[in-house]
Design a protein around this motif. Structure first.
Motif, PDB file in Angstrom:
ATOM      1  N   GLU A  58       0.856  -1.186   0.000  1.00 25.00           N
ATOM      2  CA  GLU A  58       0.000   0.000   0.000  1.00 25.00           C
ATOM      3  C   GLU A  58       0.887   1.230   0.000  1.00 25.00           C
ATOM      4  O   GLU A  58       1.857   1.305   0.767  1.00 25.00           O
ATOM      5  CB  GLU A  58      -0.926   0.027   1.226  1.00 25.00           C
ATOM      6  N   ASN A 117      -4.593   5.055  -2.210  1.00 25.37           N
ATOM      7  CA  ASN A 117      -5.830   5.496  -1.574  1.00 25.37           C
ATOM      8  C   ASN A 117      -6.538   6.526  -2.440  1.00 25.37           C
ATOM      9  O   ASN A 117      -5.900   7.401  -3.025  1.00 25.37           O
ATOM     10  CB  ASN A 117      -5.529   6.067  -0.186  1.00 25.37           C
ATOM     11  N   GLU A 149      -7.892   1.838  -3.322  1.00 23.97           N
ATOM     12  CA  GLU A 149      -8.521   1.659  -2.012  1.00 23.97           C
ATOM     13  C   GLU A 149      -9.498   2.797  -1.767  1.00 23.97           C
ATOM     14  O   GLU A 149      -9.108   3.960  -1.692  1.00 23.97           O
ATOM     15  CB  GLU A 149      -7.464   1.640  -0.894  1.00 23.97           C
ATOM     16  N   ASP A 179     -11.784  -0.130   1.582  1.00 25.26           N
ATOM     17  CA  ASP A 179     -10.926   0.113   2.741  1.00 25.26           C
ATOM     18  C   ASP A 179     -11.778   0.267   4.006  1.00 25.26           C
ATOM     19  O   ASP A 179     -12.934   0.691   3.923  1.00 25.26           O
ATOM     20  CB  ASP A 179     -10.128   1.405   2.491  1.00 25.26           C
ATOM     21  N   LYS A 200     -11.115  -4.870   2.639  1.00 28.97           N
ATOM     22  CA  LYS A 200     -10.067  -4.636   3.622  1.00 28.97           C
ATOM     23  C   LYS A 200     -10.722  -4.441   4.969  1.00 28.97           C
ATOM     24  O   LYS A 200     -11.400  -3.452   5.217  1.00 28.97           O
ATOM     25  CB  LYS A 200      -9.294  -3.367   3.238  1.00 28.97           C
TER      26      LYS A 200
HETATM   27 MG    MG Z   1      -5.847   2.386   2.630  1.00 30.84          MG
END
Ligand code: MG
Ligand code: C2E
Ligand code: MG
Ligand code: MG
Length: 291
Positions: A58, A117, A149, A179, A200
């Motif tokens: 990530e 993200n 995400e 996420d 996630k």
């Molecule tokens: Mg994240």
């Protein structure tokens, strides 16, 4: 700044006052941060539980400010989300991530995906899909090398507009991760209609070190539900061996957390990749030599 207005500031509590000044200072220096390359990507590895393989990373932004030092996202992302600068910063982060992925390809490293993200504000940007497509094209990458995400709470309010945008990105080949799942209020029924590939799990289910039996139960339930819907599950915030074994037992696919590694500068992450490519080579050779 105190000067003649000092007495009025006294009406506010200290925390509010310092946060207002803080916000102003950040807003004043954000453009310089972009042009001066002060936003850096740190990478945190994700591992596949079943065989311990390095399965992805990530990308988490850090602001390396010349005076303030390295700043974590909590100190500036909320403000960027309010003032709109987040779309510029994220575009920069995504492009930088693509450049890193291309460098890895050139060096012959394993072709693991990297997750970036995406803020709720980004999803409302009409240029989002063009920006993402341009970034992967520029570096000759398949979109699936980039995982997006999107936090669960982004889907609240006007969900249909968001779902359309995300579905489009998914059709383009980007892999979509939800996420912080379990931190918001989306009903389980909504999961059914969402264009996502990976769940996630929110840290709260993993980190219930107080071992709340209910959190444990919810974690197991979400993982089996995800399997049933053919979604992979990533657990983030894994800090202990006990947490890892509970996740393994529950059938979780991937793990990420301080137990394995903290987010690290790209150069450092490359060392992990290099080791991984050696071990993959070794495994391949071994299989070749087997009758
Ligand atoms: Mg994240
Ligand atoms: P997130 O996407 O949920 O990222 C996970 C956060 O948990 C990261 O914090 C990570 O450093 C931290 N973390 C990882 N493993 C552990 C662990 O074992 N224990 C604990 N306690 N924490 C762990 P970070 O880097 O401070 O980022 C915070 C949030 O800021 C992210 O949450 C994400 O929502 C946002 N963010 C970070 N980078 C970006 C970016 O480039 N763009 C956007 N839009 N948001 C970003
Ligand atoms: Mg988040
Ligand atoms: Mg998260």
């Amino acid at each position: 700044i105190k000067g003649q207005y000092g007495k009025y500031y006294a009406l506010y509590d200290d925390k509010l006052r310092s946060s207002l000044l803080h916000d102003q200072a950040i807003a004043d220096s954000m453009e310089d941060a972009l042009s001066g390359d002060q936003f850096q990507i740190y990478l945190q590895p994700k591992y596949r539980i079943i065989d311990g393989a390095l399965a992805g990373a990530e990308a988490l932004v850090r602001w390396e400010h010349p005076e303030w030092g390295v700043q974590s996202p909590a100190n500036f992302i909320p403000l960027f989300e309010k003032n709109g600068f987040i779309t510029k910063m994220d575009q920069y982060v995504w492009e930088k991530t693509c450049r890193v992925l291309q460098e890895w390809e050139d060096k012959g490293y394993p072709q693991i995906p990297v997750s970036v993200n995406v803020s709720r504000a980004d999803i409302f940007n009409a240029d989002l899909s063009c920006i993402l497509q341009r970034s992967v094209k520029k570096y000759g990458l398949h979109p699936s090398r980039l995982h997006l995400e999107i936090t669960e709470s982004a889907y609240t309010e006007t969900p249909s507009q968001i779902i359309d945008t995300v579905a489009h990105l998914r059709e383009m080949g980007f892999v979509i991760e939800m996420d912080d799942f379990g931190s918001g209020y989306s009903s389980l029924n909504m999961l059914n209609n969402l264009p996502i590939d990976i769940l996630k799990l929110d840290m709260q289910f993993i980190q219930s070190e107080t071992a709340k039996p209910v959190s444990q139960g919810i974690m197991k339930f979400i993982i089996s539900l995800a399997r049933w819907m053919h979604l992979s599950v990533v657990a983030e915030g894994v800090e202990t061996k006990e947490q890892l074994s509970r996740l393994e037992e529950a059938g979780c696919d991937y793990v990420q957390g301080y137990y394995f590694a903290k987010p690290m500068p790209c150069r450092e992450f490359e060392k992990l990749l290099a080791e991984e490519s050696v071990s993959t080579l070794f495994k391949n050779k071994k299989e070749e030599s087997e009758p």
